[in-house]
Design a protein around this motif. Structure first.
Motif, PDB file in Angstrom:
ATOM      1  N   ASN A 174      47.743  35.494  47.975  1.00 41.95           N
ATOM      2  CA  ASN A 174      48.973  36.154  48.442  1.00 41.95           C
ATOM      3  C   ASN A 174      49.471  37.172  47.420  1.00 41.95           C
ATOM      4  O   ASN A 174      49.914  38.257  47.786  1.00 41.95           O
ATOM      5  N   ASP A 175      49.393  36.808  46.134  1.00 47.75           N
ATOM      6  CA  ASP A 175      49.839  37.733  45.073  1.00 47.75           C
ATOM      7  C   ASP A 175      49.014  39.013  45.122  1.00 47.75           C
ATOM      8  O   ASP A 175      49.549  40.121  45.073  1.00 47.75           O
ATOM      9  N   GLU A 233      48.361  44.661  46.567  1.00 46.51           N
ATOM     10  CA  GLU A 233      47.541  45.643  47.275  1.00 46.51           C
ATOM     11  C   GLU A 233      48.389  46.513  48.209  1.00 46.51           C
ATOM     12  O   GLU A 233      48.269  47.739  48.190  1.00 46.51           O
ATOM     13  N   ILE A 234      49.256  45.898  48.988  1.00 47.99           N
ATOM     14  CA  ILE A 234      50.033  46.743  49.915  1.00 47.99           C
ATOM     15  C   ILE A 234      51.041  47.617  49.154  1.00 47.99           C
ATOM     16  O   ILE A 234      51.327  48.724  49.571  1.00 47.99           O
ATOM     17  N   LEU A 235      51.531  47.127  48.005  1.00 44.95           N
ATOM     18  CA  LEU A 235      52.446  47.967  47.217  1.00 44.95           C
ATOM     19  C   LEU A 235      51.713  49.208  46.705  1.00 44.95           C
ATOM     20  O   LEU A 235      52.267  50.308  46.687  1.00 44.95           O
ATOM     21  N   ASP A 287      56.309  41.436  55.620  1.00 50.85           N
ATOM     22  CA  ASP A 287      56.388  40.351  56.603  1.00 50.85           C
ATOM     23  C   ASP A 287      55.186  40.304  57.547  1.00 50.85           C
ATOM     24  O   ASP A 287      55.014  39.345  58.292  1.00 50.85           O
ATOM     25  N   GLN A 288      54.331  41.339  57.499  1.00 48.47           N
ATOM     26  CA  GLN A 288      53.099  41.297  58.313  1.00 48.47           C
ATOM     27  C   GLN A 288      51.984  40.518  57.602  1.00 48.47           C
ATOM     28  O   GLN A 288      50.981  40.187  58.224  1.00 48.47           O
ATOM     29  N   LEU A 289      52.147  40.287  56.304  1.00 46.54           N
ATOM     30  CA  LEU A 289      51.088  39.613  55.552  1.00 46.54           C
ATOM     31  C   LEU A 289      51.034  38.147  55.939  1.00 46.54           C
ATOM     32  O   LEU A 289      52.066  37.480  55.974  1.00 46.54           O
ATOM     33  N   HIS A 344      40.532  42.167  42.749  1.00 50.42           N
ATOM     34  CA  HIS A 344      41.060  41.219  43.744  1.00 50.42           C
ATOM     35  C   HIS A 344      39.903  40.598  44.555  1.00 50.42           C
ATOM     36  O   HIS A 344      39.865  39.396  44.793  1.00 50.42           O
ATOM     37  N   PHE A 345      38.907  41.432  44.929  1.00 51.02           N
ATOM     38  CA  PHE A 345      37.771  40.898  45.678  1.00 51.02           C
ATOM     39  C   PHE A 345      36.944  39.960  44.797  1.00 51.02           C
ATOM     40  O   PHE A 345      36.473  38.927  45.265  1.00 51.02           O
TER      41      PHE A 345
END
Ligand SMILES: [Fe+2]
Length: 129
Positions: free
Chosen positions: A16-17, A22-24, A5-7, A55-56
């Motif tokens: 977003n995907d 990335e955070i996972l 929820d901070q994203l 991703h980058f």
């Protein structure tokens, strides 16, 4: 730890995907580091860097195609992050110190990622849409 929820919800779904993945991966890295699992830390560190590189590259392609004016500054931040992760992997391979990993996640990696998403990625997504 960064929570979902901070994203920031950006206008570009692929971004977003990537951010969620990335955070996972960072959660996974934090978990194995706190469990003192040296082998898993070495693996997940590489998995995380490979994901970041891809991703980058995806983001940079979108920005180049759209002639995003802040492309070079944004890419510079990506490059700096990859370089820093390379140094962290080198340090870990040499010292095999999982504590350094979760300390870095908490004090360096997570704040940087969150700030990058909320500022540079949000600006880029706004321009791209
Ligand atoms: Fe970015």
């Amino acid at each position: 730890m960064i929570t979902q929820d901070q994203l920031p919800m950006l206008a570009i779904p692929s971004m977003n995907d990537n951010h969620l993945e990335e955070i996972l991966l960072i959660h996974k890295l934090d978990k194995v580091a706190r469990a003192n699992d040296i082998k898993a830390v070495a693996e997940v560190l590489r998995e995380y860097v490979d994901h970041s590189i891809k991703h980058f590259a995806d983001e940079e392609k979108l920005m180049r195609e759209a002639d995003f004016p802040d492309y070079l500054t944004h890419k510079g931040e990506h490059d700096r992050h990859i370089k820093e992760m390379g140094a962290l992997i080198k340090y870990f391979d040499k010292n095999q110190d999982p504590r350094a990993i979760y300390v870095h996640i908490e004090g360096g990696l997570s704040p940087w990622i969150l700030h990058h998403m909320q500022t540079m990625d949000s600006d880029a997504a706004e321009f791209l849409k």
